[in-house]
Every structure is written in structure tokens, then in C-alpha cells.
Design a protein around this motif. Structure first.
Motif, short mmCIF file in Angstrom:
data_model
loop_
_atom_site.label_atom_id
_atom_site.label_comp_id
_atom_site.label_asym_id
_atom_site.label_seq_id
_atom_site.Cartn_x
_atom_site.Cartn_y
_atom_site.Cartn_z
N UNK A 1 0.82 -1.20 0.00
CA UNK A 1 0.00 0.00 0.00
C UNK A 1 0.86 1.26 0.00
N UNK A 2 1.98 1.22 0.71
CA UNK A 2 2.89 2.37 0.73
C UNK A 2 3.43 2.67 -0.66
N UNK A 3 3.82 1.65 -1.39
CA UNK A 3 4.33 1.83 -2.75
C UNK A 3 3.25 2.41 -3.65
N UNK A 4 2.03 1.89 -3.53
CA UNK A 4 0.92 2.43 -4.34
C UNK A 4 0.64 3.89 -3.98
N UNK A 5 0.71 4.23 -2.70
CA UNK A 5 0.48 5.61 -2.28
C UNK A 5 1.56 6.55 -2.78
N UNK A 6 2.80 6.09 -2.80
CA UNK A 6 3.89 6.93 -3.31
C UNK A 6 3.71 7.19 -4.81
N UNK A 7 3.37 6.16 -5.56
CA UNK A 7 3.13 6.32 -6.99
C UNK A 7 1.96 7.28 -7.24
N UNK A 8 0.89 7.13 -6.47
CA UNK A 8 -0.26 8.02 -6.62
C UNK A 8 0.11 9.45 -6.29
N UNK A 9 0.92 9.65 -5.26
CA UNK A 9 1.36 10.99 -4.89
C UNK A 9 2.21 11.64 -5.97
N UNK A 10 3.06 10.87 -6.61
CA UNK A 10 3.89 11.41 -7.70
C UNK A 10 3.02 11.81 -8.88
N UNK A 11 2.03 10.99 -9.21
CA UNK A 11 1.13 11.32 -10.32
C UNK A 11 0.34 12.59 -10.03
N UNK A 12 -0.15 12.71 -8.81
CA UNK A 12 -0.90 13.92 -8.43
C UNK A 12 0.01 15.15 -8.49
N UNK A 13 1.25 15.02 -8.05
CA UNK A 13 2.19 16.15 -8.09
C UNK A 13 2.50 16.56 -9.53
N UNK A 14 2.63 15.59 -10.42
CA UNK A 14 2.91 15.90 -11.83
C UNK A 14 1.78 16.73 -12.42
N UNK A 15 0.56 16.47 -11.99
CA UNK A 15 -0.58 17.23 -12.50
C UNK A 15 -0.77 18.55 -11.75
N UNK A 16 -0.61 18.53 -10.43
CA UNK A 16 -0.94 19.69 -9.60
C UNK A 16 0.07 20.83 -9.70
#
Length: 70
Positions: free
Chosen positions: A19-34
Motif C-alpha cells: 500500500x505504501x508503494x501504491x500511495x507513493x506512486x499516486x502521490x507522484x502522479x498527483x504532483x505531476x498534474x498539480x
């Protein structure tokens, strides 16, 4: 009456490495957009792009800390 307790403590009980790995990937994707969006909104508002970055970073920390989403 129930004691006041942040949602983070309840969520972390069953938290795994996967879950931590999935959350890190999701955070990077959100940062790329935000981050580019925050720069564009700052420029459209008439302030410098750095103010948009500061706002996005600070707001991101507050939202992630106080959010109740899993």
C-alpha cells in the motif's frame, strides 16, 4: 463519548508495504498534474509562479494530513 482521535491512527493499523508503494506512486502522479496547474493558476491570478508552487506544496501537506480518505 468517543475520544477525539485522528483518522490516520485507525488507517495505519493495517497498512502494508504494498500500500505504501501504491500511495507513493499516486502521490507522484498527483504532483505531476498539480504543480504545473498551480503555476498556471498563479500566473492567471497575477502573481509569480513561485507563489503558486508554495501554495500547492503547503496546501498539499495540509490536505494529506487532515484528509479522511484511505
Amino acid at each position: 463519548m468517543n475520544e477525539l482521535r485522528p483518522k490516520l491512527f485507525d488507517v495505519m493499523k493495517g497498512y502494508s508495504k504494498a500500500q505504501l508503494i501504491k500511495d507513493i506512486i499516486a502521490g507522484i502522479i498527483v504532483a505531476i498534474i498539480a504543480l504545473p496547474l498551480s503555476i498556471a493558476l498563479a500566473i492567471a491570478s497575477g502573481v509569480g509562479p513561485e507563489q503558486g508552487l508554495y501554495t500547492a506544496i503547503i496546501a498539499g501537506f495540509f490536505i494529506s494530513f487532515f484528509g479522511g480518505s484511505r
